[in-house]
Scaffold this motif. Structure first.
Motif, PDB file in Angstrom:
ATOM      1  N   SER A 250      -6.736  62.074   9.546  1.00 48.49           N
ATOM      2  CA  SER A 250      -6.445  63.288  10.317  1.00 48.49           C
ATOM      3  C   SER A 250      -7.170  64.500   9.752  1.00 48.49           C
ATOM      4  O   SER A 250      -7.511  65.423  10.487  1.00 48.49           O
ATOM      5  CB  SER A 250      -4.938  63.534  10.390  1.00 48.49           C
ATOM      6  OG  SER A 250      -4.407  63.847   9.125  1.00 48.49           O
TER       7      SER A 250
ATOM      8  N   THR B  84      -6.668  64.108  14.281  1.00 47.24           N
ATOM      9  CA  THR B  84      -5.444  63.388  14.615  1.00 47.24           C
ATOM     10  C   THR B  84      -5.602  61.894  14.367  1.00 47.24           C
ATOM     11  O   THR B  84      -6.631  61.314  14.692  1.00 47.24           O
ATOM     12  CB  THR B  84      -5.053  63.595  16.099  1.00 47.24           C
ATOM     13  OG1 THR B  84      -4.959  64.995  16.367  1.00 47.24           O
ATOM     14  CG2 THR B  84      -3.723  62.938  16.431  1.00 47.24           C
ATOM     15  N   SER B  85      -4.549  61.308  13.815  1.00 47.31           N
ATOM     16  CA  SER B  85      -4.453  59.862  13.607  1.00 47.31           C
ATOM     17  C   SER B  85      -3.038  59.445  13.991  1.00 47.31           C
ATOM     18  O   SER B  85      -2.072  60.069  13.558  1.00 47.31           O
ATOM     19  CB  SER B  85      -4.724  59.538  12.135  1.00 47.31           C
ATOM     20  OG  SER B  85      -4.396  58.200  11.850  1.00 47.31           O
TER      21      SER B  85
ATOM     22  N   VAL C  82      -1.732  65.026  11.634  1.00 52.12           N
ATOM     23  CA  VAL C  82      -2.572  66.058  12.241  1.00 52.12           C
ATOM     24  C   VAL C  82      -3.131  66.952  11.139  1.00 52.12           C
ATOM     25  O   VAL C  82      -2.370  67.422  10.275  1.00 52.12           O
ATOM     26  CB  VAL C  82      -1.773  66.899  13.255  1.00 52.12           C
ATOM     27  CG1 VAL C  82      -2.633  68.015  13.841  1.00 52.12           C
ATOM     28  CG2 VAL C  82      -1.210  66.027  14.368  1.00 52.12           C
TER      29      VAL C  82
END
Length: 194
Positions: free
Chosen positions: A101, A106-107, A124
């Motif tokens: 992230s 983002t992840s 995030v």
């Protein structure tokens, strides 16, 4: 696609599909570059062998040793890179969500294993925004801490936690990347089984 257009019914297949009986670790990263995303994965859990272009499934499996069962598959869907880890859960373990992230913004990872242990991690800008066990009971009015709800969780039936986790992931990303269809990765590689 908006989060309101994505329904848990879109993922009902996963509750019956035996492809992921041994487990699933499926990550979406806000990037269109699978090579760059896999480099971040490799910084935490290095690849062992990458599948050569044009190699058949049988040739690939025959070329692997007994300790090369953990594999990563990567592809792209709707402006997001997806990474499916088979026999590995690196994407839910620190520091990988934070690094992904931090690098890409983002992840989002959904994970479960054969023992029905499960995790949802939403990161995030280098920090964890949401981390919980799928199917847990939480207060829908509490949206202030990582254990609280997000708007994207509204109307998710957590009794069906596998489809619920994938639905929430898709709502947060705005893309359905994992379907009942067989995956078609752009990249396949072996990795450590952490």
């Amino acid at each position: 696609m908006t989060s309101t257009e994505i329904s848990q019914d879109d993922f009902a297949w996963v509750e019956e599909d035996d492809r992921f009986d041994m487990g699933l670790c499926f990550t979406l990263v806000h990037s269109a570059d699978p090579e760059a995303v896999l480099e971040v994965f490799n910084s935490v859990n290095p690849r062992k062998v990458r599948r050569a272009a044009g190699m058949s499934d049988d040739e690939w499996m025959d070329s692997l040793g007994d300790d090369d069962l953990a594999q990563r598959f990567a592809g792209v869907a709707g402006g997001w890179v997806w990474v499916l880890e088979e026999f590995a859960i690196n994407a839910v373990l620190p520091p990988l969500p934070e690094r992904l992230s931090d690098a890409f913004g983002t992840s989002i990872t959904v994970q479960w294993d054969v023992n029905l242990l499960s995790t949802f991690v939403y990161a995030v800008d280098g920090g964890i925004e949401r981390h919980f066990e799928l199917g847990r009971v939480a207060d829908p009015s509490d949206r202030s801490v990582p254990e609280g709800y997000l708007d994207e969780e509204d109307e998710i039936d957590w009794d069906e936690w596998m489809s619920g986790g994938l639905c929430m992931q898709a709502r947060l990303a705005g893309v359905i990347a994992l379907t009942a269809d067989p995956i078609e990765p752009l990249i396949t590689e072996t990795c450590g089984g952490a």
